[in-house]
Design a protein around this motif. Structure first.
Motif, mmCIF file in Angstrom:
data_model
loop_
_atom_site.group_PDB
_atom_site.id
_atom_site.type_symbol
_atom_site.label_atom_id
_atom_site.label_comp_id
_atom_site.label_asym_id
_atom_site.label_seq_id
_atom_site.Cartn_x
_atom_site.Cartn_y
_atom_site.Cartn_z
ATOM 1 N N ALA A 183 30.639 22.045 67.519
ATOM 2 C CA ALA A 183 29.667 22.765 67.801
ATOM 3 C C ALA A 183 29.759 24.090 67.586
ATOM 4 O O ALA A 183 28.863 24.732 66.992
ATOM 5 C CB ALA A 183 29.271 22.285 69.176
ATOM 6 N N PRO A 230 23.332 13.151 71.532
ATOM 7 C CA PRO A 230 24.140 13.934 72.383
ATOM 8 C C PRO A 230 25.020 12.993 73.308
ATOM 9 O O PRO A 230 24.527 12.238 74.016
ATOM 10 C CB PRO A 230 23.589 15.041 73.140
ATOM 11 N N GLU A 254 24.686 27.950 73.407
ATOM 12 C CA GLU A 254 24.229 27.002 72.248
ATOM 13 C C GLU A 254 25.114 25.604 72.163
ATOM 14 O O GLU A 254 24.627 24.489 72.069
ATOM 15 C CB GLU A 254 24.246 27.764 70.652
ATOM 16 N N GLU A 314 23.748 22.024 73.133
ATOM 17 C CA GLU A 314 24.004 20.710 72.082
ATOM 18 C C GLU A 314 24.782 19.670 72.589
ATOM 19 O O GLU A 314 24.667 18.501 72.553
ATOM 20 C CB GLU A 314 24.854 21.245 70.636
#
Length: 207
Positions: free
Chosen positions: A126, A203, A145, A149
Motif C-alpha cells: 500500500a 480489502p 491512504e 486501502e
C-alpha cells in the motif's frame, strides 16, 4: 570515498549504472550514459547528472515533460543526496551514494528483505503502490491512504510502520522515513514491480 550509482527501474526490472565519469546524460537516445529507450515520455536528451567537488547535481535539459526529484519538478541545478528519487517520463531512477569500506554498502544491493508478517507486506504494498501508478514519480501513500486501502485505523498503520522502520534499519525521525522505507522495500525485493502494478480488489479485515 563515496561510490555513486543510479538504479534505473524499468518495466522488466532494475538496472544499476555506475557513475564513474564527471557527468552522465539521461535520455531516450542510445548515446546517453543512461539510455531509457522504451519510455515515450523521455526526451532524446532529457537531463544530466554532474559531479562537483561538493557532490552530484542533476539538471533538466529542456525536456518536454520535465525532471522531478522526490516528486517535485526541478527548474535549476539540484544537488542530490543518497536515496533521492528522480522521475523522468514514466521512469523512476534512484541516486545511490555509498561509502567505500562499509560492510553494508557495495554488497547492499543484493541484501535480502527482512522477515515480514502478511500484514506488514500488505502495508508495504500500500505504501509503495503510488510510485508506479502514474505517469510521473509521486510520493508514497500517506498513512490515511494506507489505512483506507487496508480498512484499518491510522493508529494501526503507524504501529506497523514503526515495526517496518526497525526491520529495515531506518532509525531517523525525519519526515522522509516513508520515502526511505518504500525505497528500501523495493530495492531489497520485499515487494515486486508486478505486485505494485496489480490492483487491490478485495480489502482484508485488520488482523
Amino acid at each position: 570515498m563515496a561510490v555513486c550509482y543510479v538504479e534505473v527501474w524499468r518495466a522488466e526490472g532494475r538496472d544499476l549504472v555506475a557513475l564513474e565519469a564527471e557527468r552522465a546524460t539521461v535520455g531516450k537516445a542510445a548515446s546517453n550514459d543512461i539510455a531509457i529507450r522504451s519510455d515515450p515520455k523521455v526526451s532524446r536528451l532529457h537531463a544530466v547528472l554532474e559531479r562537483f567537488a561538493a557532490g552530484w547535481c542533476i539538471r533538466d535539459l529542456g525536456s518536454h515533460n520535465g525532471t522531478f526529484v522526490n516528486g517535485r519538478r526541478i527548474l535549476a541545478d539540484h544537488r542530490l543526496e543518497g536515496g533521492d528519487e528522480i522521475g523522468v517520463g514514466q521512469t523512476r531512477l534512484v541516486f545511490r551514494m555509498e561509502e567505500q569500506g562499509r560492510h553494508d554498502t557495495a554488497t547492499q544491493a543484493a541484501e535480502g528483505a527482512p522477515g515480514l508478517t502478511l500484514r506488514e507486506r500488505e502495508v508495504l504494498l500500500a505504501l509503495c503502490r503510488p510510485l508506479f501508478a502514474g505517469d510521473l514519480f509521486t510520493e508514497p501513500s500517506s498513512i490515511r491512504e494506507m489505512a483506507t486501502e487496508l480498512v484499518v485505523t491510522e493508529a494501526a498503520i503507524k504501529q506497523h510502520l514503526l515495526h517496518l522502520y526497525d526491520k529495515f534499519g531506518i532509525h531517523d525521525e525525519t519526515s522522509r522515513r516513508r520515502v526511505r522505507l518504500a525505497n528500501e522495500a523495493i530495492r531489497r525485493g520485499a515487494v515486486s514491480l508486478a505486485e505494485l502494478r496489480a490492483k487491490r480488489t478485495v480489502p482484508e479485515q485488520a488482523k
